[in-house]
Design an enzyme around this catalytic site. Structure first.
Site, mmCIF file in Angstrom:
data_model
loop_
_atom_site.group_PDB
_atom_site.id
_atom_site.type_symbol
_atom_site.label_atom_id
_atom_site.label_comp_id
_atom_site.label_asym_id
_atom_site.label_seq_id
_atom_site.Cartn_x
_atom_site.Cartn_y
_atom_site.Cartn_z
ATOM 1 N N CYS A 138 0.000 24.296 -3.805
ATOM 2 C CA CYS A 138 1.274 23.679 -3.423
ATOM 3 C C CYS A 138 2.114 23.427 -4.673
ATOM 4 O O CYS A 138 1.586 23.179 -5.757
ATOM 5 C CB CYS A 138 1.022 22.361 -2.694
ATOM 6 S SG CYS A 138 2.549 21.572 -2.101
ATOM 7 N N ASP A 194 3.723 20.886 -5.277
ATOM 8 C CA ASP A 194 3.674 19.451 -5.578
ATOM 9 C C ASP A 194 3.287 19.212 -7.044
ATOM 10 O O ASP A 194 2.275 19.734 -7.512
ATOM 11 C CB ASP A 194 2.646 18.791 -4.644
ATOM 12 C CG ASP A 194 2.739 17.272 -4.672
ATOM 13 O OD1 ASP A 194 2.613 16.684 -5.767
ATOM 14 O OD2 ASP A 194 2.933 16.674 -3.600
ATOM 15 N N ARG A 246 1.973 16.890 -8.480
ATOM 16 C CA ARG A 246 0.740 16.143 -8.734
ATOM 17 C C ARG A 246 -0.517 17.002 -8.661
ATOM 18 O O ARG A 246 -1.626 16.498 -8.841
ATOM 19 C CB ARG A 246 0.633 14.985 -7.723
ATOM 20 C CG ARG A 246 1.765 13.976 -7.849
ATOM 21 C CD ARG A 246 1.827 13.074 -6.638
ATOM 22 N NE ARG A 246 2.157 13.820 -5.417
ATOM 23 C CZ ARG A 246 2.253 13.262 -4.199
ATOM 24 N NH1 ARG A 246 2.039 11.968 -4.047
ATOM 25 N NH2 ARG A 246 2.566 13.999 -3.152
ATOM 26 N N HIS A 256 -3.615 20.055 -0.403
ATOM 27 C CA HIS A 256 -3.891 18.683 -0.846
ATOM 28 C C HIS A 256 -3.504 17.689 0.235
ATOM 29 O O HIS A 256 -2.501 17.859 0.921
ATOM 30 C CB HIS A 256 -3.163 18.366 -2.161
ATOM 31 C CG HIS A 256 -1.666 18.315 -2.015
ATOM 32 N ND1 HIS A 256 -0.960 17.138 -1.927
ATOM 33 C CD2 HIS A 256 -0.744 19.304 -1.922
ATOM 34 C CE1 HIS A 256 0.332 17.406 -1.799
ATOM 35 N NE2 HIS A 256 0.501 18.713 -1.789
ATOM 36 N N CYS A 297 0.245 15.991 1.657
ATOM 37 C CA CYS A 297 1.216 17.057 1.360
ATOM 38 C C CYS A 297 2.517 16.820 2.145
ATOM 39 O O CYS A 297 2.505 16.731 3.375
ATOM 40 C CB CYS A 297 0.619 18.411 1.729
ATOM 41 S SG CYS A 297 1.715 19.803 1.356
HETATM 42 ZN ZN ZN Z 1 2.056 19.760 -0.909
#
Ligand code: ZN
Length: 196
Positions: A45, A47, A49, A101, A104
């Site tokens: 992803c 993302d 993090r 994750h 999400c």
């Molecule tokens: Zn995500």
């Protein structure tokens, strides 16, 4: 020191990082410049993090990375298919890992009926995952549990999508490679869990 803009800090920290690498290993960059032989393709992803190298404690050169919203493998996504073909046929990666994750935002958004503009088109792929597993997901008591299970089911379906590509099919036929994996990362404790 004068105050720095946040983007200037990135450039400054880059200089410090490059110097530290050379101090630790004088051949670090010359070796990387001449050779890229990663064993893994990571489909994760976007993302911020969930950075592939950092959470697996790997170095530049070790993982070939593709990231998009909610780590989707969409047939007809020329970006992903190009990365897949290059990593399988040229880099000859041994393993492809789809990494979702918990928590999400892409999964959360897809599980609502809200409109997100152009992102709606992308989230439809996750809504398809939900439609395939609706009975199981609907039986879970809370939104958080539904979304967590959807994160796992999404990874599972994306690994199946990978398996169906001509690129993976012909590599399997000719070279018994690559191995496909599905992992889910926890933002709460930093642990990657293998689910497939
Ligand atoms: Zn995500």
């Amino acid at each position: 020191l004068p105050p720095m803009n946040s983007f200037e800090r990135l450039l400054e920290d880059n200089k410090a990082w490059a110097a530290a690498q050379v101090k630790e290993d004088p051949d670090f960059f010359s070796r990387l410049e001449n050779l890229q032989t990663p064993e893994f393709l990571w489909i994760g992803c976007s993302d911020s993090r969930v950075p592939a190298n950092e959470i697996t404690n790997t170095k530049p050169g070790e993982i070939f990375v593709h990231r998009n919203v909610a780590n989707l493998v969409v047939n007809g996504d020329i970006n992903l298919l190009s990365v897949l073909q290059y990593s399988v046929e040229v880099l000859k990666v041994k393993h492809i890992i789809v990494v979702g994750h918990y928590g999400c935002g892409g999964i959360q958004a897809a599980m609502t009926n809200k409109s997100f503009g152009v992102l709606n088109n992308w989230l439809r792929n996750i809504k398809d995952v939900y439609r395939l597993h609706q009975a199981e997901v609907d039986a879970l008591p809370t939104v958080e549990e539904k979304n967590s299970r959807m994160t796992e089911l999404n990874v599972y379906e994306q690994v199946l999508n990978l398996a169906k590509t001509g690129i993976v099919q012909s590599a399997w036929k000719n070279e018994q490679r690559p191995y496909l994996h599905g992992w889910v990362y926890s933002l709460k404790n930093g642990i990657l869990k293998s689910i497939l």
